[in-house]
Enzyme design. Structure first.
Site, mmCIF file in Angstrom:
data_model
loop_
_atom_site.group_PDB
_atom_site.id
_atom_site.type_symbol
_atom_site.label_atom_id
_atom_site.label_comp_id
_atom_site.label_asym_id
_atom_site.label_seq_id
_atom_site.Cartn_x
_atom_site.Cartn_y
_atom_site.Cartn_z
ATOM 1 N N ASP A 35 0.829 -1.200 0.000
ATOM 2 C CA ASP A 35 0.000 0.000 0.000
ATOM 3 C C ASP A 35 0.868 1.256 0.000
ATOM 4 O O ASP A 35 2.064 1.198 0.279
ATOM 5 C CB ASP A 35 -0.861 0.032 1.268
ATOM 6 C CG ASP A 35 -2.114 -0.812 1.098
ATOM 7 O OD1 ASP A 35 -2.377 -1.251 -0.021
ATOM 8 O OD2 ASP A 35 -2.805 -1.012 2.105
ATOM 9 N N LYS A 57 -3.519 3.268 -3.138
ATOM 10 C CA LYS A 57 -4.530 4.181 -3.676
ATOM 11 C C LYS A 57 -4.095 5.584 -3.291
ATOM 12 O O LYS A 57 -3.839 5.863 -2.135
ATOM 13 C CB LYS A 57 -5.900 3.881 -3.068
ATOM 14 C CG LYS A 57 -6.382 2.460 -3.290
ATOM 15 C CD LYS A 57 -7.758 2.265 -2.688
ATOM 16 C CE LYS A 57 -8.216 0.826 -2.804
ATOM 17 N NZ LYS A 57 -7.777 -0.046 -1.719
ATOM 18 N N MET A 169 -8.102 8.784 9.274
ATOM 19 C CA MET A 169 -8.634 9.327 8.012
ATOM 20 C C MET A 169 -9.607 10.484 8.273
ATOM 21 O O MET A 169 -10.620 10.616 7.583
ATOM 22 C CB MET A 169 -9.348 8.217 7.212
ATOM 23 C CG MET A 169 -8.391 7.157 6.714
ATOM 24 S SD MET A 169 -9.245 5.824 5.858
ATOM 25 C CE MET A 169 -9.824 4.843 7.222
HETATM 26 C C1 LIG Z 1 -6.562 3.386 5.382
HETATM 27 S S1 LIG Z 1 -6.202 3.786 7.024
HETATM 28 C C2 LIG Z 1 -5.175 2.422 7.407
HETATM 29 C C3 LIG Z 1 -4.943 2.218 8.869
HETATM 30 C C4 LIG Z 1 -3.958 1.110 9.176
HETATM 31 N N1 LIG Z 1 -4.454 -0.164 8.756
HETATM 32 C C5 LIG Z 1 -3.577 1.062 10.648
HETATM 33 O O1 LIG Z 1 -3.902 0.100 11.340
HETATM 34 O O2 LIG Z 1 -2.890 2.006 11.096
HETATM 35 C C6 LIG Z 1 -5.073 5.120 6.811
HETATM 36 C C7 LIG Z 1 -5.072 6.072 7.979
HETATM 37 O O3 LIG Z 1 -4.276 5.559 9.040
HETATM 38 C C8 LIG Z 1 -3.671 6.609 9.733
HETATM 39 N N2 LIG Z 1 -2.211 6.415 9.683
HETATM 40 C C9 LIG Z 1 -1.566 5.366 9.179
HETATM 41 N N3 LIG Z 1 -0.235 5.475 9.366
HETATM 42 C C10 LIG Z 1 -0.045 6.635 10.024
HETATM 43 C C11 LIG Z 1 1.099 7.308 10.521
HETATM 44 N N4 LIG Z 1 2.333 6.809 10.393
HETATM 45 N N5 LIG Z 1 0.913 8.484 11.165
HETATM 46 C C12 LIG Z 1 -0.307 9.008 11.334
HETATM 47 N N6 LIG Z 1 -1.434 8.416 10.867
HETATM 48 C C13 LIG Z 1 -1.304 7.234 10.234
HETATM 49 C C14 LIG Z 1 -4.129 7.905 9.080
HETATM 50 O O4 LIG Z 1 -5.286 8.351 9.749
HETATM 51 C C15 LIG Z 1 -4.453 7.422 7.693
HETATM 52 O O5 LIG Z 1 -5.338 8.294 7.039
#
Ligand SMILES: C[S@@+](CC[C@H](N)C(=O)[O-])C[C@H]1O[C@@H](n2cnc3c(N)ncnc32)[C@H](O)[C@@H]1O
Length: 246
Positions: A35, A57, A169
């Site tokens: 991803d 995406k 998100m």
């Molecule tokens: C599609 S979701 C996936 C979440 C992922 N599966 C998880 O468990 O962290 C994507 C969202 O995760 C959050 N996110 C993921 N990695 C991040 C990071 N390193 N710092 C801050 N937010 C993060 C943000 O809110 C982002 O918009």
């Protein structure tokens, strides 16, 4: 039957936050399908001889989920050992469930390898404990993004649940989220910590009140932590910075 696809959580970004199992599987895979949010440091652990397929995406590049599921099935049927690498945990807003369902339907043996979700890693990296004795006895993890046609989050009801609200998100919808939580009874002065690019070299934490969130300079990817715990900064790095400030 032998497992041929692993749905693997890559953690929040820092390669040292990969699980030992994820690192072992990355080293042994024939193909890694990843991803957009998987950090460069994690991808650097993939051997140069392993095929890397980026199905992230991004704005202007929507990749239909069905295409990704079909790709996994096709690669597995070709006899490849496939690691499907997802940011954080594959089953937390990662659409890992849909991919698991597609593999089940196709009769492909697979395994889910949990990862550290940003829902707890991002607050922790900013020194914010999502629960804290005497301050918050629960936390609710919620998405700020609803696909068209799916029911909206009932933010007003959530305001009455108590504890910490952790929003993934939610950056583009932060004005609405703040307004709805306030309409539901949350104090406009409720502390907020928005943690951007957590556990990477670009990590930034923006702290404000709920009634300041709409105008706070926050960029994706970020985790919004809303609640009394967001006023805490339990980090030696933060403490050192405070001590040195004039
Ligand atoms: C599609 S979701 C996936 C979440 C992922 N599966 C998880 O468990 O962290 C994507 C969202 O995760 C959050 N996110 C993921 N990695 C991040 C990071 N390193 N710092 C801050 N937010 C993060 C943000 O809110 C982002 O918009």
């Amino acid at each position: 039957m032998e497992v041929s696809v692993w749905l693997v959580g890559a953690g929040p970004g820092d390669p040292e936050l990969l699980t030992v199992k994820a690192a072992r599987l990355l080293a042994a895979a024939d193909v890694v399908v990843h991803d957009a949010l998987v950090g460069d440091g994690v991808l650097a652990l993939v051997p140069a001889s392993t095929e890397l397929i980026d199905v992230g995406k991004r704005p202007g590049r929507p990749i239909p989920q069905e295409l990704i599921s079909t790709l996994l099935v096709t690669l597995a049927r070709d006899g490849q050992r496939v690691v499907r690498l997802k940011g954080g945990d594959p089953f937390v807003f990662g659409r890992g469930g849909e991919e698991a369902q597609a593999l089940l339907d196709a009769g492909i043996p697979f395994e889910v390898v949990p990862g550290i979700t940003s829902a707890v890693a991002a607050p922790a990296a900013a020194g914010v404990p999502v629960t804290h004795r005497g301050v918050a006895a629960s936390f609710t993890v919620v998405t700020g993004h609803r696909p068209a046609g799916e029911p909206d989050i009932d933010w007003r009801a959530l305001a009455g649940v108590g504890g910490t609200v952790v929003v993934l998100m939610g950056v583009s919808q932060r004005a609405t989220i703040a307004a709805e939580l306030t309409a539901g009874g949350l104090d406009p002065a409720t502390p907020v910590a928005a943690v951007q690019s957590a556990t990477t070299g670009d990590q930034v934490t923006v702290r404000c009140r709920l009634d300041e969130l709409a105008d706070a300079p926050v960029r994706s990817p970020a985790v919004l932590v809303i609640g009394a715990v967001a006023a805490l900064e339990l980090s030696a790095v933060g403490a050192a910075a405070l001590t040195q400030s004039p």
